[in-house]
Motif scaffolding. Structure first.
Motif, PDB file in Angstrom:
ATOM      1  N   ASP A 118     -79.009 -32.511  -4.961  1.00 14.43           N
ATOM      2  CA  ASP A 118     -78.345 -31.249  -4.621  1.00 14.43           C
ATOM      3  C   ASP A 118     -77.727 -31.399  -3.238  1.00 14.43           C
ATOM      4  N   GLU A 119     -76.410 -31.328  -3.157  1.00 17.97           N
ATOM      5  CA  GLU A 119     -75.707 -31.525  -1.892  1.00 17.97           C
ATOM      6  C   GLU A 119     -76.162 -30.536  -0.838  1.00 17.97           C
ATOM      7  N   ALA A 147     -76.501 -40.204   0.107  1.00 24.01           N
ATOM      8  CA  ALA A 147     -77.049 -39.143  -0.745  1.00 24.01           C
ATOM      9  C   ALA A 147     -75.955 -38.216  -1.241  1.00 24.01           C
ATOM     10  N   LEU A 148     -74.990 -37.890  -0.365  1.00 21.17           N
ATOM     11  CA  LEU A 148     -73.879 -37.026  -0.807  1.00 21.17           C
ATOM     12  C   LEU A 148     -73.053 -37.721  -1.876  1.00 21.17           C
ATOM     13  N   ARG A 149     -72.804 -39.022  -1.678  1.00 21.74           N
ATOM     14  CA  ARG A 149     -72.049 -39.755  -2.694  1.00 21.74           C
ATOM     15  C   ARG A 149     -72.808 -39.762  -4.017  1.00 21.74           C
ATOM     16  N   GLN A 150     -74.128 -40.007  -3.954  1.00 23.35           N
ATOM     17  CA  GLN A 150     -74.933 -39.983  -5.189  1.00 23.35           C
ATOM     18  C   GLN A 150     -74.942 -38.597  -5.814  1.00 23.35           C
ATOM     19  N   ALA A 151     -75.082 -37.572  -4.936  1.00 30.22           N
ATOM     20  CA  ALA A 151     -75.100 -36.199  -5.469  1.00 30.22           C
ATOM     21  C   ALA A 151     -73.786 -35.870  -6.157  1.00 30.22           C
ATOM     22  N   ARG A 152     -72.685 -36.262  -5.515  1.00 30.11           N
ATOM     23  CA  ARG A 152     -71.384 -35.960  -6.128  1.00 30.11           C
ATOM     24  C   ARG A 152     -71.180 -36.784  -7.392  1.00 30.11           C
ATOM     25  N   LEU A 153     -71.635 -38.062  -7.353  1.00 27.14           N
ATOM     26  CA  LEU A 153     -71.558 -38.854  -8.581  1.00 27.14           C
ATOM     27  C   LEU A 153     -72.434 -38.233  -9.666  1.00 27.14           C
ATOM     28  N   TYR A 154     -73.610 -37.751  -9.218  1.00 20.88           N
ATOM     29  CA  TYR A 154     -74.511 -37.117 -10.188  1.00 20.88           C
ATOM     30  C   TYR A 154     -73.885 -35.851 -10.765  1.00 20.88           C
ATOM     31  N   GLN A 205     -73.232 -35.420 -14.471  1.00 21.08           N
ATOM     32  CA  GLN A 205     -73.807 -34.290 -15.186  1.00 21.08           C
ATOM     33  C   GLN A 205     -72.736 -33.532 -15.969  1.00 21.08           C
ATOM     34  N   ALA A 206     -71.590 -33.397 -15.317  1.00 24.98           N
ATOM     35  CA  ALA A 206     -70.494 -32.711 -16.023  1.00 24.98           C
ATOM     36  C   ALA A 206     -70.080 -33.510 -17.258  1.00 24.98           C
ATOM     37  N   GLN A 207     -70.044 -34.841 -17.058  1.00 23.20           N
ATOM     38  CA  GLN A 207     -69.683 -35.682 -18.203  1.00 23.20           C
ATOM     39  C   GLN A 207     -70.768 -35.629 -19.282  1.00 23.20           C
ATOM     40  N   VAL A 208     -72.047 -35.626 -18.845  1.00 16.48           N
ATOM     41  CA  VAL A 208     -73.145 -35.552 -19.821  1.00 16.48           C
ATOM     42  C   VAL A 208     -73.090 -34.240 -20.579  1.00 16.48           C
ATOM     43  N   ARG A 209     -72.866 -33.167 -19.810  1.00 17.04           N
ATOM     44  CA  ARG A 209     -72.765 -31.867 -20.481  1.00 17.04           C
ATOM     45  C   ARG A 209     -71.611 -31.864 -21.469  1.00 17.04           C
TER      46      ARG A 209
END
Length: 923
Positions: free
Chosen positions: A507-508, A640-647, A651-655
């Motif tokens: 969570d950013e 962490a921000l890069r991972q959060a944004r990638l996540y 997540q959007a892609q997974v959804r």
């Protein structure tokens, strides 16, 4: 002839003959003291004949006798009529007489005996007794007196008393300085302020005697010049007689004994011999005494040196060492003051330590600037010069220097240099203030030895102090390093805590809030905030903050060009950390105070995406460790921000994929339901068609296109129906709407039954089929229908993918567990009862001759996935069998795994032993 003469002659003629033969002189006197008889010895003694003396009165012939003791005794004998006996000296005759007077009627009989020789012997004995007594007294003085100076003084007093010479002196010979030192004197008046008289050898005859070792007797005539006239003190004595005898031991002249008289007194040979023997005796006693004192002093000196050296070695503190040294030296030398001077680089000398006797001024802390040391750089002292001054007034000092020494109440001094290598460190000085003092050789040697010890001690002390300073610096460095390490550990722990929290979160918002809060609290700053830039880096937004006293600015957005310190941002955009002080009010936070600020960029993979700002009081700075920590936190935040944004993107892609998958599943479910009825009708029509064609005899032909087409129609119809059934089964499993129907299964019997349909198929395909199940295997409690479908799918795959000549094996075994049947407490004395029961069952289906590539193993349980080029029999399939088998195994709370190596593939199913529920139990 006078009548008195006639009477005297008559008496003389009538005298017995024995009176004439008497050894002594015999005289008869009448009542008027006239000679009426005298024998021949009397004539000889009185040096008068009878003719002259007879009839004459004594006073007529001996007029001096009227005032003598002799005449007085005659008168007393006559008056008292008693005998009188006495001895007396009669100067006119130069004779000692023993006299006995006896009154006889009116006459006096007098017996004379000359005793001059006896008196001379008596006098000589008396003199000898006096000499012996003097020697004894001098010996007692030498033996019993601790101080030689006191002994010398008492000896000269005794010699003066014994010899009646008013001027007596014991002079010690100082060959090194060519001085005669008056160690003890009688009748010599010293000048004011002089306690010890020193006379150059060329100003006194005693110097000549000491130099030559020859006895000297000098009787001065009136007007004769004297050697001592050049000395003011000795010239005032008015000497007329001077006797000087050398005091020698083993041909070494120690000094002289001088006797002087203001009148001419010629000494006798006996007197000179006695004085010479007395001098030799004194010299022996002095030498012995000096040897004893030298030995005692040497022993005491060695003991003192050892004691001082030990005390010095016991302490490495220079101040304590110096205090110990001066105190011991003053006590041992019995002097008034001992000081240590220490030189500065400019040759100023400071009294760094002192020991002073009561009544004398202290010099501690005084600074002395002597032009001698400025001019010579202490050259003579650096070469080992020792200055022993017995009397400052006779040492040849300048008048101004003597005035300076007088101001310090000095009479004598002893100076020994203290060296450190070739450098003059200081001076050890002994002051004698009460009187002048002749410094002894052993005293000088003592100070030299002590100075050597002191030099070693100073070197050790300074080395120790250097080591102490080094240790203190090292300890300070260690403390600083320890503090740095402690802070580094704290920062490392803080960094790890921040990293763990930001990495555990995708969570950013939580990432940045955690970073600024942990960083602000961990560093104890006034404020910490995180700003995020716009895409073009023209706008910054304070996204999150931690503040203690500053007003909140969270959520505020501002143009970078219009910020409080716009000149900092070009450095931040280049990825550089900046530390600066805000010297004007920081209007963004509405706070008029000034702050020290550290701005650190947050650099992402696409460039700088934001920054961290930390605020301290303006007088504080951020240390290198703090800057490094903030940079590391910024890096972790960027990651962490890069991972959060990638996540978030993932997540959007997974959804989206899930939505598409749901759409697909819904589509497949709908299509399956919609196709099931038509396919059932097609299958029924096909069966009816088959019956009609058989009646018509069209299907009996061994060849023909009609038979081939009908087989294709029948096979594809069956395939589509199986696909639809599999899809519907998967949909039901995903919905989890059907309960498990548990029952006991005898795997030995049941597996053999399930395998029967596959035996014929394996024979046709020339495959070997083997069942490996123990007949006494316990019953498995599970859902029978699900287990049957699982094994069927796996056996179908085994038959489908196993080449001819290879083997298919199905095996089952139980995994046992030891369980305590009696649940009892630890205090119970009943023995425990254990039993083995199956915890789970393992079913393994293995086929040889085929191997699944490693890259394909993780996908074989996916829907519609088929291993390419792995179906030697070309049976085809839907790609749903293994996916359906996995779903069923999971429904039974079990696991399924695949292993493939060495041309062999094994599927292992592990199923737990379920508990029987009476509601679900099927007999």
């Amino acid at each position: 002839m006078r009548p008195q003469t006639v009477e005297a002659n008559l008496v003389h003629e009538q005298a017995p003959a024995f009176l004439e033969s008497m050894p002594g002189a015999f005289v008869m006197l009448d009542q008027e003291f006239r000679f009426i008889y005298l024998n021949h010895p009397a004539e000889l003694l009185l040096q008068r004949s009878r003719g002259i003396l007879l009839g004459k009165k004594i006073r007529e012939e001996f007029p001096d006798s009227a005032s003598s003791t002799f005449y007085h005794e005659l008168y007393q004998a006559q008056k008292l009529q008693t005998s009188r006996t006495f001895e007396g000296y009669y100067p006119p005759l130069n004779t000692w007489l023993a006299v006995h007077i006896s009154p006889i009627q009116e006459q006096l009989a007098i017996y004379f005996q000359e005793i001059s020789r006896y008196k001379q012997v008596e006098r000589e004995l008396h003199i000898r007794n006096q000499e012996l007594q003097a020697l004894q007294e001098i010996s007692a003085i030498t033996l019993n007196t601790q101080s030689l100076s006191v002994a010398f003084q008492e000896i000269v007093e005794k010699i003066s008393q014994a010899t009646l010479f008013p001027i007596v002196a014991i002079e010690l010979y100082d060959a090194d300085h060519q001085m005669m030192v008056f160690a003890g004197s009688k009748g010599v008046r010293l000048p004011p302020g002089v306690e010890l008289l020193e006379v150059p050898v060329n100003q006194t005859l005693s110097g000549t005697v000491a130099s030559t070792g020859q006895l000297m007797v000098k009787l001065y005539t009136p007007g004769e010049s004297k050697v001592c006239d050049s000395n003011e003190t000795l010239s005032q004595l008015g000497i007329k007689t001077f006797i000087c005898i050398p005091m020698s031991v083993n041909q070494k002249v120690l000094g002289v004994l001088s006797l002087a008289h203001p009148e001419p007194v010629p000494p006798s040979e006996h007197f000179l011999a006695w004085v010479n023997s007395l001098t030799g005796f004194i010299a022996q006693l002095i030498d012995r005494r000096q040897a004893e004192m030298t030995l005692r002093l040497q022993t005491e000196r060695e003991q003192m040196i050892m004691a001082i050296a030990q005390r010095i070695r016991q302490s490495l503190h220079l101040e304590e060492i110096l205090k110990t040294t001066v105190a011991e030296v003053r006590q041992f030398l019995h002097t008034d003051r001992v000081i240590i001077l220490r030189f500065e680089p400019d040759w100023r000398a400071t009294v760094v330590t002192e020991s002073v006797a009561p009544g004398w001024a202290s010099l501690l802390g005084h600074q002395i600037l002597d032009t001698y040391f400025l001019e010579t750089q202490g050259q003579a002292y650096r070469q080992g010069r020792i200055q022993a001054i017995a009397d400052i007034h006779t040492a040849g000092f300048s008048s101004c220097y003597i005035d300076f020494l007088d101001s310090l109440n000095l009479k004598a001094k002893l100076v020994v240099p203290i060296l450190q290598g070739e450098q003059l460190w200081g001076l050890l000085i002994a002051h004698h203030c009460s009187q002048t003092r002749l410094w002894q050789v052993w005293e000088i040697e003592l100070l030299q030895q002590l100075t050597t010890q002191l030099e070693i001690a100073i070197q050790q002390s300074e080395l120790y102090q250097r080591i102490q300073r080094f240790n203190e610096a090292l300890e300070h460095q260690v403390e600083e390093r320890t503090a740095e390490l402690k802070q580094a550990l704290q920062f490392e722990a803080l960094l790890k805590r921040i990293a763990d929290k930001v990495r555990d979160s995708l969570d950013e918002k939580q990432i940045l809030q955690t970073a600024v809060q942990e960083l602000g609290m961990g560093l104890g700053v006034q404020c910490c905030d995180a700003g995020l830039y716009s895409a073009n880096q023209t706008v910054s937004t304070i996204a999150y903050e931690y503040t203690r006293i500053l007003s909140s600015a969270q959520g505020m957005t501002f143009l970078v060009a219009e910020s409080a310190v716009p000149e900092i941002y070009p450095y931040l955009f280049q990825g550089q950390t900046s530390q600066f002080c805000i010297t004007r009010p920081y209007t963004l936070r509405l706070n008029p105070n000034l702050f020290a600020v550290l701005a650190c960029p947050i650099v992402g993979d696409q460039g700088v995406i934001g920054d961290l700002w930390l605020f301290k009081h303006c007088e504080e700075v951020f240390t290198e460790q703090e800057v490094r920590l903030i940079q590391q936190v910024a890096n972790h935040c960027a990651i962490a921000l890069r991972q959060a944004r990638l996540y978030q993107t993932a997540q959007a892609q997974v959804r989206e994929l899930e939505r598409l998958n749901h759409l697909k599943d819904d589509f497949l479910s709908t299509v399956s339901h919609e196709l099931r009825t038509p396919m059932s009708s097609i299958k029924m029509a096909t069966q009816m068609l088959e019956i009609m064609l058989e009646r018509m005899g069209l299907l009996n032909a061994t060849s023909g296109q009609l038979v081939q087409y009908f087989q294709i129609l029948n096979s594809e119809c069956k395939r589509e129906i199986n696909l639809i059934n599999d899809l519907l089964d998967l949909a039901r499993l995903d919905a989890e709407s059907e309960p498990l129907l548990l029952r006991e299964i005898d795997l030995f019997v049941w597996i053999s039954h399930i395998a029967e349909p596959f035996l014929e198929r394996t024979r046709q395909q020339q495959q070997q089929f083997r069942i490996d199940v123990a007949p006494d295997l316990p019953a498995l409690i599970t859902d029978l229908q699900s287990l049957e479908r699982i094994l069927t799918e796996l056996l179908q795959n085994a038959c489908k993918y196993t080449p001819a000549g290879c083997e298919i094996t199905i095996a089952a075994e139980a995994i046992w567990k030891l369980e305590n049947l009696q649940q009892q407490s630890q205090e119970s004395s009943q023995p425990a009862m254990f039993v083995l029961h199956p915890a789970c069952f393992q079913i393994i289906i293995t086929n040889s001759g085929v191997e699944i590539p490693a890259l394909e193993r993780s996908r074989i349980f996916d829907k519609f996935y088929r291993i390419p080029n792995s179906d030697p029999w070309k049976h085809g399939g839907t790609g749903l069998g293994l996916a359906l088998a996995k779903k069923l195994v999971e429904r039974l709370q079990g696991t399924i795994e695949v292993q493939s190596y060495n041309h062999q593939t094994s599927f292992t199913i592990v199923l737990p032993q379920q508990s029987l529920d009476p509601l679900n139990l099927i007999q």
